[in-house]
Design a protein around this motif. Structure first.
Motif, PDB file in Angstrom:
ATOM      1  N   GLY A   9     -13.719   2.027   0.330  1.00 36.35           N
ATOM      2  CA  GLY A   9     -12.575   2.618  -0.357  1.00 36.35           C
ATOM      3  C   GLY A   9     -12.393   4.090  -0.139  1.00 36.35           C
ATOM      4  O   GLY A   9     -11.287   4.597  -0.188  1.00 36.35           O
ATOM      5  N   GLU A  10     -13.466   4.804   0.081  1.00 39.62           N
ATOM      6  CA  GLU A  10     -13.374   6.252   0.254  1.00 39.62           C
ATOM      7  C   GLU A  10     -14.704   6.719   0.846  1.00 39.62           C
ATOM      8  O   GLU A  10     -15.691   5.977   0.814  1.00 39.62           O
ATOM      9  CB  GLU A  10     -13.126   6.933  -1.102  1.00 39.62           C
ATOM     10  CG  GLU A  10     -14.190   6.548  -2.075  1.00 39.62           C
ATOM     11  CD  GLU A  10     -13.949   7.021  -3.499  1.00 39.62           C
ATOM     12  OE1 GLU A  10     -13.695   8.209  -3.686  1.00 39.62           O
ATOM     13  OE2 GLU A  10     -14.068   6.193  -4.407  1.00 39.62           O
ATOM     14  N   THR A  54      -5.990  -1.561   4.212  1.00 41.02           N
ATOM     15  CA  THR A  54      -5.127  -2.725   3.979  1.00 41.02           C
ATOM     16  C   THR A  54      -4.602  -3.207   5.329  1.00 41.02           C
ATOM     17  O   THR A  54      -4.524  -4.405   5.601  1.00 41.02           O
ATOM     18  CB  THR A  54      -3.935  -2.307   3.085  1.00 41.02           C
ATOM     19  OG1 THR A  54      -4.446  -1.672   1.914  1.00 41.02           O
ATOM     20  CG2 THR A  54      -3.093  -3.501   2.692  1.00 41.02           C
ATOM     21  N   GLU A  55      -4.252  -2.273   6.170  1.00 39.26           N
ATOM     22  CA  GLU A  55      -3.642  -2.581   7.458  1.00 39.26           C
ATOM     23  C   GLU A  55      -4.616  -3.217   8.449  1.00 39.26           C
ATOM     24  O   GLU A  55      -4.198  -3.956   9.330  1.00 39.26           O
ATOM     25  CB  GLU A  55      -3.095  -1.285   8.095  1.00 39.26           C
ATOM     26  CG  GLU A  55      -1.961  -0.626   7.329  1.00 39.26           C
ATOM     27  CD  GLU A  55      -2.441   0.354   6.254  1.00 39.26           C
ATOM     28  OE1 GLU A  55      -3.598   0.229   5.792  1.00 39.26           O
ATOM     29  OE2 GLU A  55      -1.654   1.230   5.856  1.00 39.26           O
ATOM     30  N   THR A 105       0.872  -1.173   0.000  1.00 39.53           N
ATOM     31  CA  THR A 105       0.000   0.000   0.000  1.00 39.53           C
ATOM     32  C   THR A 105       0.907   1.220   0.000  1.00 39.53           C
ATOM     33  O   THR A 105       2.050   1.147   0.446  1.00 39.53           O
ATOM     34  CB  THR A 105      -0.963  -0.018   1.208  1.00 39.53           C
ATOM     35  OG1 THR A 105      -1.825   1.113   1.134  1.00 39.53           O
ATOM     36  CG2 THR A 105      -0.247   0.007   2.535  1.00 39.53           C
ATOM     37  N   ARG A 142      -7.978  11.874   4.706  1.00 36.22           N
ATOM     38  CA  ARG A 142      -6.640  11.593   5.222  1.00 36.22           C
ATOM     39  C   ARG A 142      -6.070  12.803   5.956  1.00 36.22           C
ATOM     40  O   ARG A 142      -6.294  13.944   5.567  1.00 36.22           O
ATOM     41  CB  ARG A 142      -5.691  11.216   4.080  1.00 36.22           C
ATOM     42  CG  ARG A 142      -6.085   9.994   3.314  1.00 36.22           C
ATOM     43  CD  ARG A 142      -5.967   8.712   4.072  1.00 36.22           C
ATOM     44  NE  ARG A 142      -4.656   8.481   4.650  1.00 36.22           N
ATOM     45  CZ  ARG A 142      -4.317   7.350   5.277  1.00 36.22           C
ATOM     46  NH1 ARG A 142      -5.201   6.370   5.408  1.00 36.22           N
ATOM     47  NH2 ARG A 142      -3.129   7.195   5.782  1.00 36.22           N
ATOM     48  N   GLY A 150     -10.667   5.702  -4.878  1.00 36.81           N
ATOM     49  CA  GLY A 150     -10.512   4.609  -3.920  1.00 36.81           C
ATOM     50  C   GLY A 150      -9.095   4.056  -3.847  1.00 36.81           C
ATOM     51  O   GLY A 150      -8.825   3.171  -3.063  1.00 36.81           O
ATOM     52  N   ASN A 152      -6.635  10.063  -2.038  1.00 34.85           N
ATOM     53  CA  ASN A 152      -7.477   8.926  -2.379  1.00 34.85           C
ATOM     54  C   ASN A 152      -8.133   9.199  -3.735  1.00 34.85           C
ATOM     55  O   ASN A 152      -9.095   9.938  -3.840  1.00 34.85           O
ATOM     56  CB  ASN A 152      -8.534   8.722  -1.291  1.00 34.85           C
ATOM     57  CG  ASN A 152      -9.220   7.389  -1.420  1.00 34.85           C
ATOM     58  OD1 ASN A 152      -9.451   6.901  -2.523  1.00 34.85           O
ATOM     59  ND2 ASN A 152      -9.553   6.783  -0.304  1.00 34.85           N
ATOM     60  N   TRP A 156      -6.395  -5.858  -4.585  1.00 33.50           N
ATOM     61  CA  TRP A 156      -6.634  -4.856  -3.551  1.00 33.50           C
ATOM     62  C   TRP A 156      -7.017  -5.633  -2.296  1.00 33.50           C
ATOM     63  O   TRP A 156      -7.570  -6.732  -2.388  1.00 33.50           O
ATOM     64  CB  TRP A 156      -7.780  -3.951  -4.017  1.00 33.50           C
ATOM     65  CG  TRP A 156      -8.198  -2.824  -3.137  1.00 33.50           C
ATOM     66  CD1 TRP A 156      -7.457  -2.233  -2.151  1.00 33.50           C
ATOM     67  CD2 TRP A 156      -9.446  -2.127  -3.178  1.00 33.50           C
ATOM     68  NE1 TRP A 156      -8.186  -1.202  -1.590  1.00 33.50           N
ATOM     69  CE2 TRP A 156      -9.400  -1.119  -2.198  1.00 33.50           C
ATOM     70  CE3 TRP A 156     -10.607  -2.258  -3.964  1.00 33.50           C
ATOM     71  CZ2 TRP A 156     -10.460  -0.248  -1.974  1.00 33.50           C
ATOM     72  CZ3 TRP A 156     -11.652  -1.396  -3.742  1.00 33.50           C
ATOM     73  CH2 TRP A 156     -11.581  -0.391  -2.754  1.00 33.50           C
ATOM     74  N   THR A 204     -18.511   0.545   4.584  1.00 30.93           N
ATOM     75  CA  THR A 204     -17.512  -0.136   5.409  1.00 30.93           C
ATOM     76  C   THR A 204     -16.196   0.628   5.383  1.00 30.93           C
ATOM     77  O   THR A 204     -15.579   0.770   4.329  1.00 30.93           O
ATOM     78  CB  THR A 204     -17.280  -1.563   4.883  1.00 30.93           C
ATOM     79  OG1 THR A 204     -16.812  -1.486   3.530  1.00 30.93           O
ATOM     80  CG2 THR A 204     -18.551  -2.376   4.929  1.00 30.93           C
ATOM     81  N   TRP A 244     -12.338   0.680   6.337  1.00 33.31           N
ATOM     82  CA  TRP A 244     -11.220  -0.151   6.781  1.00 33.31           C
ATOM     83  C   TRP A 244     -10.020   0.131   5.917  1.00 33.31           C
ATOM     84  O   TRP A 244     -10.064   1.007   5.058  1.00 33.31           O
ATOM     85  CB  TRP A 244     -11.603  -1.631   6.810  1.00 33.31           C
ATOM     86  CG  TRP A 244     -12.085  -2.230   5.522  1.00 33.31           C
ATOM     87  CD1 TRP A 244     -13.223  -1.906   4.839  1.00 33.31           C
ATOM     88  CD2 TRP A 244     -11.450  -3.262   4.772  1.00 33.31           C
ATOM     89  NE1 TRP A 244     -13.327  -2.687   3.722  1.00 33.31           N
ATOM     90  CE2 TRP A 244     -12.260  -3.523   3.647  1.00 33.31           C
ATOM     91  CE3 TRP A 244     -10.290  -4.011   4.933  1.00 33.31           C
ATOM     92  CZ2 TRP A 244     -11.933  -4.490   2.696  1.00 33.31           C
ATOM     93  CZ3 TRP A 244      -9.969  -4.974   3.994  1.00 33.31           C
ATOM     94  CH2 TRP A 244     -10.793  -5.197   2.890  1.00 33.31           C
ATOM     95  N   ASP A 260      -6.396   8.649   9.169  1.00 35.33           N
ATOM     96  CA  ASP A 260      -7.630   9.306   8.731  1.00 35.33           C
ATOM     97  C   ASP A 260      -8.158  10.251   9.799  1.00 35.33           C
ATOM     98  O   ASP A 260      -7.986  10.010  10.995  1.00 35.33           O
ATOM     99  CB  ASP A 260      -8.714   8.257   8.457  1.00 35.33           C
ATOM    100  CG  ASP A 260      -8.487   7.546   7.143  1.00 35.33           C
ATOM    101  OD1 ASP A 260      -8.650   8.195   6.102  1.00 35.33           O
ATOM    102  OD2 ASP A 260      -8.114   6.359   7.172  1.00 35.33           O
TER     103      ASP A 260
HETATM  104  C1  6R9 Z   1     -10.223  -1.104   2.207  1.00 28.42           C
HETATM  105  C2  6R9 Z   1      -9.374   0.004   1.707  1.00 28.42           C
HETATM  106  C3  6R9 Z   1      -7.623   2.716   3.112  1.00 28.42           C
HETATM  107  C4  6R9 Z   1      -8.086   4.153   3.162  1.00 28.42           C
HETATM  108  C5  6R9 Z   1      -8.569   4.568   4.510  1.00 28.42           C
HETATM  109  C6  6R9 Z   1      -9.498   5.709   4.149  1.00 28.42           C
HETATM  110  C7  6R9 Z   1     -10.142   5.237   2.871  1.00 28.42           C
HETATM  111  C8  6R9 Z   1     -11.632   3.188   2.963  1.00 28.42           C
HETATM  112  C9  6R9 Z   1     -13.537   4.067   3.525  1.00 28.42           C
HETATM  113  C10 6R9 Z   1     -12.568   5.092   3.456  1.00 28.42           C
HETATM  114  C11 6R9 Z   1     -14.153   6.636   4.092  1.00 28.42           C
HETATM  115  C12 6R9 Z   1     -14.882   4.425   3.880  1.00 28.42           C
HETATM  116  N1  6R9 Z   1     -11.406   4.506   3.098  1.00 28.42           N
HETATM  117  N2  6R9 Z   1     -12.915   2.904   3.207  1.00 28.42           N
HETATM  118  N3  6R9 Z   1     -12.876   6.371   3.751  1.00 28.42           N
HETATM  119  N4  6R9 Z   1     -15.142   5.716   4.156  1.00 28.42           N
HETATM  120  N5  6R9 Z   1     -15.869   3.513   3.926  1.00 28.42           N
HETATM  121  O1  6R9 Z   1      -9.858   0.930   1.116  1.00 28.42           O
HETATM  122  O2  6R9 Z   1      -8.038  -0.110   1.964  1.00 28.42           O
HETATM  123  O3  6R9 Z   1      -6.731   0.780  -0.016  1.00 28.42           O
HETATM  124  O4  6R9 Z   1      -5.685   0.497   2.282  1.00 28.42           O
HETATM  125  O5  6R9 Z   1      -7.332   2.319   1.799  1.00 28.42           O
HETATM  126  O6  6R9 Z   1      -9.195   4.342   2.281  1.00 28.42           O
HETATM  127  O7  6R9 Z   1      -8.765   6.859   3.894  1.00 28.42           O
HETATM  128  O8  6R9 Z   1      -7.491   4.934   5.341  1.00 28.42           O
HETATM  129  P1  6R9 Z   1      -6.876   0.853   1.462  1.00 28.42           P
END
Ligand code: 6R9
Length: 734
Positions: A473-474, A502-503, A350, A601, A610, A607, A395, A498, A500, A586
């Protein structure tokens, strides 16, 4: 009270001799039905009737237990799985405080198990699911599809595992995977898991069909990841069609392996090539015959033919082997390697704010437990479901919620090779109708793309099978949330937003579809075992309604165990800023009802659709161009991608800022990182706004990119004239 239900949870500790009394009070407020400010969406009753977590009270009770009795909670959850040696002793051991020693977290250390056994053999042997469909593979073209049962998958995985062993792969070795969304991708991951090898999947598909390349990563990025993980085998494919574009994956892989040589790290001994495009994707008999003929004609070069287009696949006879040649002839039996619960399962890269990607490391048992449990509860999975996650497996979303989580539950999933708008803009909806998809999981960026085409393409298809919709993803803007809920879900499917990383391995903030009242744009509340906190800049914990840094107080089973080969970077990235907490990077707001809203972030990450990108990495790529003296990259809001890259470039004297130069600079980023990082805006910046100590003031650049005239306090700026000049050179259109 009338509009809100108040849940009180008191814990009293009393020490009689010292007259010392401790009272902990937890207050949870369920949003009331008469809330005027924002519309709240309640779980549909028909979903609640049969759900694993059927109402908010059950969520609260389970959550409470997961926090107060984590040992018992996770021990119970682990019972479902097969353990060669059962978890005994303490389930969770951890240190989150850098001031007290090395950061570490362990779940069920000492227990022995195997991921592949749990997601395949256990389903086939113990749960009698051998005939159940594991994957409905849907190719780039609707005419290309294939079903794979759990029984077939197990056999194929064993063959592949044996073949990997034949090529010399042993427990602990790293295997790089650069494959499109085809069954062989899951097969290779599971084969690695079976023999205790550590997979590192590199492909990250881009949802946007307008990008002319296949993967989010370039051959240089692939090489960088292969070198970092010191992979001994690379598994790739001949080629793949994405929409109308044929991508020569083998050629990208060859280039990557050349880069590895140049970097003095030629670790890859074997390159296994799936004949996918030539056999499965293009697949007419005539074409295959010709293919065979051409193979015989030349031992050095392999030709693929599709629609009369011949692509040349360079071939290194010592290193390259066809998958079909080494896998198909292997035995269907392969004993799993029994691993420690804390042995590594995979590495996934990542972006990191220093510019160098981080190899996030996950281990066997905790990841199995967490992805399995989150999948079951967040999608309220039942055995007759057809589930579809449109993410790509490269991903983390694909690792956790196309591969491991669904398989651990014996789910039937769609595995989709194509893009959302090919051959037509209703493709997603067509696939949902075709397979009767009941749970659908996608990214806000895809929703925004499809929203553009209006409701008509959606309404052409029968989407009555849908029960739950998810996003990841965002942050999802309420407008996209509502469209998803109303146009796709026809107003009857909860949207689980949702949050979350990668970590985190799996969902950490998320609604449960039959339990959690929803507010569009909020990821709502924590999953079991997860304790979010909000801190201010000084690391002080904020209570009640608050905004600040999102951190977590304790580990849950799915959390990363480290950055591959770099404990120091692991600790400094996630644990040093606020000792005692895992820092997500975040920003987050907690509202009056205790709901969490991700605000974006807080570090130098962007981002884009996503995909997390590091500004430092893009700056690094641009600075390699001979004309560039200095560069700074910031984010600018984008209606479809969420955020896009806006680059300020200072040229060396004697260089002129021209259209051709801008194209060259964009090309440089594409080549170094990949098409996903292509800047939308490159602006001429004769000077950059800096503090007296020479630090670039990114805040000011962000405001210029957004055309925000009110720049606030500029007293630390060394030369304020720079700002006016930058405004005058602003890019108005991409
Ligand atoms: C699973 C994934 C992580 C970063 C995360 C945040 C953003 C992911 C989100 C979201 C708002 C959500 N993020 N899900 N922000 N609402 N439901 O995306 O992993 O590629 O590691 O990205 O994505 O900023 O810190 P990854």
């Amino acid at each position: 009270c009338k509009t809100n239900t108040l849940y009180l949870d008191m814990q009293v500790r009393c020490k009689t001799n010292t007259l010392y009394l401790d009272i902990h009070l937890t207050v949870m407020v369920v949003p009331g039905r008469q809330d005027k400010e924002e519309k709240i969406y309640y779980p549909p009753e028909d979903l609640q009737m049969n759900a694993h977590v059927p109402n908010f009270n059950s969520y609260l009770a389970l959550y409470k237990r997961s926090i107060e009795e984590p040992e018992e909670f996770w021990r119970d959850a682990a019972q479902e799985f097969y353990w060669k040696e059962s978890p005994s002793g303490q389930i969770l051991q951890f240190n989150f405080d850098v001031t007290k020693g090395n950061i570490s977290m362990k779940f069920m250390a000492g227990a022995k198990t195997n991921m592949c056994y749990n997601v395949l053999d256990r389903n086939v042997l113990d749960r009698n699911l051998g005939e159940k469909v594991a994957y409905l593979w849907e190719g780039n073209l609707p005419a290309h599809h294939q079903t794979i049962t759990y029984g077939q998958l197990l056999k194929q995985v064993c063959r592949c595992a044996n073949a990997l062993k034949q090529t010399g792969v042993k427990k602990g070795d790293r295997v790089a995977i650069y494959l499109p969304m085809i069954p062989e991708l899951v097969v290779t991951m599971l084969a690695c898991a079976r023999i205790g090898a550590v997979h590192s999947a590199v492909v990250r598909l881009i949802i946007w069909p307008c990008y002319s390349q296949f993967a989010g990563f370039s051959s240089e990025s692939l090489a960088e990841r292969i070198v970092d993980a010191q992979c001994s085998v690379l598994v790739t494919a001949d080629g793949v069609y994405r929409g109308e574009k044929l991508i020569n994956l083998k050629q990208i892989s060859d280039e990557a392996l050349e880069h590895c040589q140049e970097k003095g790290s030629p670790t890859v001994q074997k390159c296994v090539v799936v004949k996918h495009h030539a056999l499965r994707a293009s697949g007419t008999d005539e074409c295959n015959k010709l293919q065979v003929g051409l193979n015989i004609m030349s031992t050095l070069k392999i030709y693929n033919l599709y629609k009369n287009v011949v692509i040349l696949t360079p071939w290194n006879a010592e290193r390259d082997v066809w998958w079909q040649d080494i896998v198909d002839s292997e035995s269907e039996q392969c004993d799993p390697e029994w691993l420690d619960a804390e042995d590594p399962l995979f590495i996934l890269y990542t972006s990191g704010s220093t510019g160098k990607p981080k190899g996030v490391l996950h281990t066997v048992a905790g990841y199995l437990l967490y992805t399995s449990l989150t999948f079951k509860y967040v999608f309220d999975h039942h055995h007759d479901d057809v589930y579809w996650c449109t993410a790509d497996i490269g991903w983390i979303t694909g690792h956790s919620y196309i591969a491991y989580g669904p398989l651990a539950n014996g789910a039937t999933s769609v595995l989709f090779e194509g893009v959302p708008v090919y051959p037509h803009v209703g493709r997603y909806w067509e696939v949902i109708e075709k397979y009767g998809v009941s749970k659908f999981y996608t990214a806000p960026t895809a929703i925004r793309l499809l929203m553009k085409y209006g409701r008509e393409p959606v309404e052409k298809y029968d989407l009555s099978s849908l029960r739950v919709l998810g996003t990841v993803g965002e942050p999802i803007n309420p407008e996209a949330w509502l469209w998803y809920h109303d146009a796709v879900g026809q107003g009857r499917c909860p949207v689980v937003d949702t949050f979350w990383q990668t970590e985190t391995g799996g969902h950490v903030l998320t609604p449960l579809p039959a339990a959690t009242p929803l507010k569009p744009g909020s990821a709502t509340l924590p999953f079991f075992g997860v304790q979010p906190c909000i801190l201010n800049e000084h690391g002080e914990e904020l209570q009640g309604e608050a905004e600040g840094y999102l951190v977590f107080r304790k580990p849950w089973p799915g959390i990363m165990r480290g950055i591959y080969g770099n404990q120091e970077r692991f600790e400094s990235t996630y644990f040093r800023k606020f000792p005692g907490f895992y820092v997500t990077g975040d920003g987050c707001r907690r509202d009056k009802d205790g709901y969490y809203w991700i605000t974006g972030r807080m570090d130098d990450m962007l981002n884009v659709s996503g995909h997390l990108l590091s500004t430092a990495e893009v700056e690094g790529a641009l600075s390699e161009h001979a004309a560039v003296a200095e560069v700074a990259v910031v984010g600018r809001p984008h209606p479809l991608k969420g955020e896009c890259l806006y680059c300020f470039v200072t040229l060396k004297d004697s260089h002129e800022f021209t259209h051709d130069l801008v194209e060259e600079l964009k090309g440089k980023v594409r080549e170094k990182i990949g098409p996903i990082a292509t800047p939308d805006f490159i602006q001429n910046a004769p000077g950059l706004p800096k503090t007296r100590s020479g630090k670039i003031m990114r805040r000011v650049l962000r405001q210029i990119a957004r055309n925000e005239k009110d720049l606030g306090d500029l007293s630390t700026l060394a030369d304020s004239k720079v700002v006016d000049v930058l405004f005058s050179y602003r890019c108005k259109t991409a």
